[in-house]
Structures are given as structure tokens and as C-alpha cells.
Design an enzyme around this catalytic site. Structure first.
Site, short mmCIF file in Angstrom:
data_model
loop_
_atom_site.label_atom_id
_atom_site.label_comp_id
_atom_site.label_asym_id
_atom_site.label_seq_id
_atom_site.Cartn_x
_atom_site.Cartn_y
_atom_site.Cartn_z
N SER A 1 0.85 -1.18 0.00
CA SER A 1 0.00 0.00 0.00
C SER A 1 0.88 1.22 0.00
O SER A 1 2.01 1.20 0.52
CB SER A 1 -0.90 0.02 1.23
OG SER A 1 -1.58 1.26 1.32
N PRO B 1 -0.57 6.37 3.53
CA PRO B 1 0.10 6.59 4.82
C PRO B 1 -0.83 6.34 6.01
O PRO B 1 -0.36 5.93 7.08
CB PRO B 1 0.56 8.05 4.75
CG PRO B 1 -0.26 8.67 3.67
CD PRO B 1 -0.67 7.59 2.72
N GLY B 2 -2.13 6.54 5.81
CA GLY B 2 -3.06 6.27 6.91
C GLY B 2 -3.09 4.80 7.24
O GLY B 2 -3.08 4.39 8.41
N ASP C 1 -7.51 -4.68 1.18
CA ASP C 1 -8.38 -3.92 0.30
C ASP C 1 -9.62 -3.65 1.12
O ASP C 1 -10.16 -4.56 1.78
CB ASP C 1 -8.71 -4.71 -0.98
CG ASP C 1 -9.19 -3.79 -2.09
OD1 ASP C 1 -8.56 -2.73 -2.30
OD2 ASP C 1 -10.19 -4.10 -2.74
N SER C 2 -10.03 -2.40 1.13
CA SER C 2 -11.11 -2.04 2.03
C SER C 2 -11.92 -0.92 1.42
O SER C 2 -11.51 -0.28 0.45
CB SER C 2 -10.54 -1.64 3.39
OG SER C 2 -9.51 -0.70 3.25
#
Lengths: 200, 200
Positions: free
Chosen positions: A8, A11-12, A69-70
């Protein structure tokens, strides 16, 4: 210290995942830090996109890879934005501009709708290598409702409009530690870590 | 009574799944009863094969579809037989002949091996329709060890050689109700049913 690559560039997500895996003696490297570009996410399901991202990163990094994955799913909208959550309102440059456009579009879509129930969903996958026949899978469902007003400065994505009736707050009003304890991503990661512990 | 199609022609699986879903007011039809042939299972992971089977059955039946993909994984053999469990020793005609050949091959592969730990794994998927963007997923891990001697007449597949040290019995020595309470398939199905209950 075990090393794994996080598939990913968000950054969150990195902050949330590091907070949970750091104490377990995992050093989490981002794929961006290894010069690996984002993978395609061509599938209609979160779980298949997570697998595609994890395999891509594991293959190029030569390390175990973790991918999630969200997105947010609204039953009254047939499950949308769903896997399109990150690009729901199109491909504006910059994460903040995309988040703002996505939230505006979602609030508008629900303006005339009495049913505002929604859930954040996360599929998280750990592959030991790109051809791993037995990925570890974690899932999380986090139910709330989409509020017309944005509130809170924490988090990212749809968090300012993701209202949790039991807490009287939006996801963006939860400090990161609190969010990790209850969020879809925290649930999925803890479920995955439990499975990891079950292996010899 | 809700109807769903089971994407399997394995009578052992049908019995196990009907026993759990029957009391929940589900009528489980097999795809064979609807004239639907088995789908391809081209993937390296159980979860992707289960998705492929469920979509295939849902598309042809026009009904929600439940599919599982499961097998026995032996860490000392790099996870084999894994997704190849059903055809590990080749494609002999008849389920009983295949089961016998598979068990012989597995016992032979472990003859010189001190490490006999193994787990049955099941990925179970429910899709509401063939293009369902949010399949419900259940997983089950059932740890045991591969015994050289076959024991017991219940169950199917590797059950007579799947020894459960805590019980002092093989899976084939458990009556069906007992097996359903603790098996990989029972775990996966109950996890999936819990998720189904969480939906509005």
C-alpha cells in the site's frame, strides 16, 4: 525482527498497521520505500484485489507481503461505493481532493434516502511468497451510518461521515488507538495475526 | 424456506452442510440436481477456487450459491496435498478409488518423516449472485496429524488417516454430528452463518 512489505502507499493505512504489528516484532516496509509501484486492482471483490496486491508486492520485494483492500459499503446503494471507494468520484489528483469528492458524492447519493446504514469492510491478506497456496486471511466488518455533516480530524477516507451511533461520534473523531481497537482494519489484522500464531 | 444451491457434487459435503443449514430454514439444492456440471478449479488457493465454484453455480442456477474448497495441508510437505487433495494421486474413476489412492500416496510421502502435523482447511463462500461484489467468507482450520494406519468408517477423503491427538481418534471415528461441531467445514460454515446474521 521479521520483515514484511506492506502493499500500500496509503500513509493512513501504514500508521494503523504499524501500530498493531510493531509490538509483535514485525518491521513493516512499504512497497513505495522499495520502489514498487501500486498493483492493479481489477477485481469485483475486496478479497481478490487484496490477493492481487499482496502477490505483486511479494514477487517484486522477495519478502512476505501484507495487503488490504477495504472500502465503505452502503446496502441502500446496492453495496456501493464498495471496491470503488477510493475512486468513487473519479481520479482527482491528490488523496485529499479524492477524499473530498468521494464524500460529497456519497452524501449526495444518500440525500433523499432514509436508510443510511453502512459498513466499512476490510479484507487483509498475508502471503509468504508470490505463489503462496495458503494465504492467511483476515476480515473486518464495522457497522455505522453515513452522516450528512462531516465531523472530526482523525483518520482518512470516509471517516468524517462515518457515524457510530453507539459512540455518538464519527470515525474521524476517534483517536488512532481507539479506531484501531474497533475498526474494520483493526479487526481484520487481529484476525490475521491470530491465524499466524496458530501456525507451527 | 430460503433456497440456495450448493456448488458441489460430493455427497459427504452435502450431508455435512445440510445438517448445519437445515435448522436455519435453508433448503440446500445440489448443483447436480439442477443439471449443473462441476466448475473448473484452476487456482492455487482454496479461496479463489471456492469463489469460482460459487459464481459458476449462482450464474447457472439463478440462486444464491454456497461453495467450499477444502483439503488437507501438511507443513512438512510444503503444504501439499493442499488444493490438490481431491486428485493428489491422480484421476482414478470413482470417489472411493481416488480416496484410497490419495491416502496411500500421503502415507508413503510421510513414511520417513518425523513431522506428521497437518491441518484440514476449508474456505467457504456464499455469493448472492454471480457478480456479487461482497461474498461472505468463512474459514476453518482443523489441526491433527497424519497416521500411518487407517481407522474408522465415518467421513470421507483423508478422514481415516487424520488423527486427532486430543481425542485419541481419527476424523473417521467421529460420528457425523461430532465431526460437524469441530471440523474445518463446520467451523467455516458457522463463521459464514454468523456473518450472514450480521446483515440487515
Amino acid at each position: 525482527m521479521k520483515r514484511l512489505v506492506l502493499a500500500s502507499s496509503n500513509p493512513g493505512k501504514l500508521r494503523e498497521i504499524q501500530a498493531i504489528l510493531g509490538p509483535l516484532d514485525y518491521e513493516v516496509l512499504t512497497q513505495a520505500a522499495l520502489g514498487i509501484a501500486d498493483a492493479e486492482e481489477p477485481h469485483v471483490t475486496f478479497i481478490e484485489n487484496a490477493l492481487a496486491k499482496a502477490r505483486h508486492a511479494a514477487g517484486l520485494a522477495g519478502l512476505p507481503a501484507l495487503a488490504d483492500d477495504s472500502g465503505v459499503c452502503v446496502p441502500a446503494l446496492g453495496g456501493e461505493p464498495g471496491v470503488h471507494s477510493a475512486r468513487y468520484a473519479g481520479n482527482a489528483a491528490g488523496r485529499e481532493a479524492r477524499d473530498a469528492g468521494n464524500n460529497d458524492k456519497l452524501v449526495a447519493a444518500l440525500a433523499a434516502c432514509g436508510e443510511r446504514r453502512a459498513y466499512y469492510y476490510c479484507a487483509m491478506v498475508l502471503v509468504r511468497h508470490a505463489a503462496d497456496p495458503q494465504p492467511l486471511i483476515g476480515e473486518g466488518y464495522w457497522w455505522g451510518e453515513i452522516s450528512a455533516q462531516a465531523r472530526g480530524d482523525y483518520g482518512f477516507g470516509y471517516d468524517p461521515h462515518f457515524f457510530l451511533p453507539a459512540l455518538g461520534r464519527t470515525a474521524a473523531e476517534l483517536d488512532p488507538e481507539h479506531k484501531n481497537r474497533i475498526s474494520h482494519r483493526g479487526q481484520a489484522l487481529r484476525q490475521l495475526v491470530e491465524k499466524l500464531r496458530g501456525f507451527p
